[in-house]
Motif scaffolding. Structure first.
Motif, PDB file in Angstrom:
ATOM      1  N   LYS A 189       4.571   0.781 -17.604  1.00  0.00           N
ATOM      2  CA  LYS A 189       5.492   1.640 -16.862  1.00  0.00           C
ATOM      3  C   LYS A 189       4.734   2.640 -15.999  1.00  0.00           C
ATOM      4  N   ASP A 192       3.655   0.783 -12.994  1.00  0.00           N
ATOM      5  CA  ASP A 192       4.823   0.533 -12.148  1.00  0.00           C
ATOM      6  C   ASP A 192       5.157   1.765 -11.314  1.00  0.00           C
ATOM      7  N   ALA A 193       5.064   2.944 -11.924  1.00  0.00           N
ATOM      8  CA  ALA A 193       5.360   4.183 -11.209  1.00  0.00           C
ATOM      9  C   ALA A 193       4.315   4.448 -10.130  1.00  0.00           C
ATOM     10  N   GLU A 194       3.071   4.166 -10.444  1.00  0.00           N
ATOM     11  CA  GLU A 194       1.986   4.355  -9.475  1.00  0.00           C
ATOM     12  C   GLU A 194       2.125   3.380  -8.303  1.00  0.00           C
ATOM     13  N   GLU A 195       2.528   2.169  -8.608  1.00  0.00           N
ATOM     14  CA  GLU A 195       2.744   1.159  -7.573  1.00  0.00           C
ATOM     15  C   GLU A 195       3.906   1.561  -6.665  1.00  0.00           C
ATOM     16  N   ALA A 196       4.967   2.118  -7.238  1.00  0.00           N
ATOM     17  CA  ALA A 196       6.112   2.555  -6.444  1.00  0.00           C
ATOM     18  C   ALA A 196       5.711   3.670  -5.490  1.00  0.00           C
ATOM     19  N   LYS A 197       4.740   4.477  -5.877  1.00  0.00           N
ATOM     20  CA  LYS A 197       4.297   5.592  -5.049  1.00  0.00           C
ATOM     21  C   LYS A 197       3.342   5.158  -3.949  1.00  0.00           C
ATOM     22  N   GLY A 199       2.004   1.592  -3.508  1.00  0.00           N
ATOM     23  CA  GLY A 199       2.107   0.208  -3.032  1.00  0.00           C
ATOM     24  C   GLY A 199       0.767  -0.460  -2.823  1.00  0.00           C
TER      25      GLY A 199
END
Length: 401
Positions: A189, A192-197, A199
């Protein structure tokens, strides 16, 4: 179904495998065979005709010749024979080269279903892969967020600059990471949060673990080539300082070659003692105790061309893995027609080494501390190293590709 791509030295006997020869290839072989057969027939006919000369006429002629004349006649005939032998030998060599070219063409046609020199075509879905010049995979771990941030603040573009780099230069950069042993847990998770920020991740179908780096490397190349149709694929650790412009310029010098493997080549000792770091359980395969590994690129940074990434992808299920990731990669290319390029600018030291080289006009591709197998205390030191050893913001955008 996976196909194995096999290299074969030219001096060894060849065994034809695969699909039957096409009509065009059969026609070329027939013409070449007829040409060689004609030369042999000419030689045989001339000998057969000479034996039919009337023996009495030959005897009379022989009686009228003195010793010197006979010697001259024999030497003349011998010269003609040697000339014909030489011509026949050249014809055979030419025929052998023709067969070699045909075999290579047949192999290329047989493997073109999976990849071609001009573009990887393993599957139908890959035909729509994004074109790129190079894919740079930054190997990282769940616990390395501060390391990733240190790269984003120095040599790695973020946000719109990252997208612009891909669009204008064909340079793709992604942090490479798999999943935790408990999918969907806190570790996943957080990524996932880092990727959402940002990309800037490439997620692998792989369970993270230090002793599974060889597997991760194999899956990285297989995954990357299924998404991006690039000329080169790079792996770099997340505690290395990288000058992207110099990396791109260095790779561009070799873009005309099909199978290249670039890095700082080394040949370290095979550690057979149990309990030590980098212990090699299969040390016996490398000979007596105290032997070294074969030459391979240092694991901090290396690059391979598209054909080699395709080879890894196609043969992934049967590639053997050793204890060390860089040794495994080098082992996969043993026995193949691969050009090893020892690029020392990919393993410069940190301060003052990289600074002195930059001031002299020899900007390094990468810098790190050998004793740490990366930059020691990279989180704290990355900015200062970038300030002293970086190539400058304009270098990357001005590089000609």
């Amino acid at each position: 179904m996976h196909k194995t791509w096999q290299g074969q030295p030219e001096n060894e006997p060849r065994k034809m495998r695969g699909k039957p020869l096409s009509g065009r290839i059969m026609l070329v072989l027939c013409i070449a065979s007829f040409f060689a057969g004609s030369l042999f027939s000419k030689h045989t006919w001339s000998h057969s005709s000479s034996r039919n000369i009337d023996r009495e006429e030959l005897l009379v002629t022989s009686n009228h010749l003195n010793k010197d004349d006979k010697t001259t006649l024999v030497e003349g005939n011998l010269g003609d024979i040697m000339e014909e032998v030489s011509e026949t030998h050249q014809a055979v060599k030419s025929l052998d080269k023709t067969v070699t070219r045909l075999e290579k063409g047949l192999l290329a046609a047989h493997t073109s279903k999976y990849y071609e020199p001009g573009g990887f075509t393993e599957t139908a879905s890959n035909r729509s892969a994004q074109r790129a010049f190079v894919v740079v995979g930054v190997n990282t771990a769940f616990s390395s967020k501060r390391r990733r941030d240190s790269l984003r603040e120095t040599w790695m573009p973020t946000g719109e600059k990252l997208k612009k780099l891909e669009k204008e230069k064909g340079i793709v950069i992604r942090f490479v990471i798999g999943h935790s042993a408990m999918p969907g847990g806190a570790l996943d998770k957080a990524i996932d949060a880092e990727e959402a920020k940002y990309g800037d991740f490439l997620r692998l179908n792989h369970v993270e673990g230090y002793h599974r780096l060889s597997t991760k490397t194999r899956i990285y190349f297989t995954t990357a080539i299924s998404i991006w149709d690039a000329e080169f694929y790079v792996k770099v650790d997340d505690d290395i300082h990288l000058n992207l412009g110099m990396l791109a310029a260095t790779l561009a010098q070799h873009r005309s070659k099909l199978r290249i493997y670039i890095g700082c080549m080394k040949s370290g000792p095979v550690l057979y003692q149990k309990g030590v770091k980098y212990h090699e359980p299969e040390h016996w395969k490398f000979g007596e105790e105290g032997n070294n590994y074969f030459r391979h690129a240092s694991g901090q940074l290396y690059a391979i061309s598209k054909d080699l990434a395709a080879f890894i992808s196609i043969n992934s299920p049967i590639l053997h893995q050793y204890a060390n990731e860089d040794v495994s990669l080098g082992a996969w290319f043993i026995g193949l027609e691969v050009e090893h390029i020892d690029q020392h600018s990919m393993c410069c030291g940190t301060l003052p080494d990289c600074k002195l080289k930059a001031e002299a006009g020899n900007v390094c591709v990468a810098s790190y501390d050998q004793q740490c197998s990366g930059i020691c205390n990279s989180i704290d030191r990355m900015k200062s190293i970038h300030g002293s050893c970086g190539e400058g913001d304009s270098a990357l955008w001005n590089v000609h590709l």
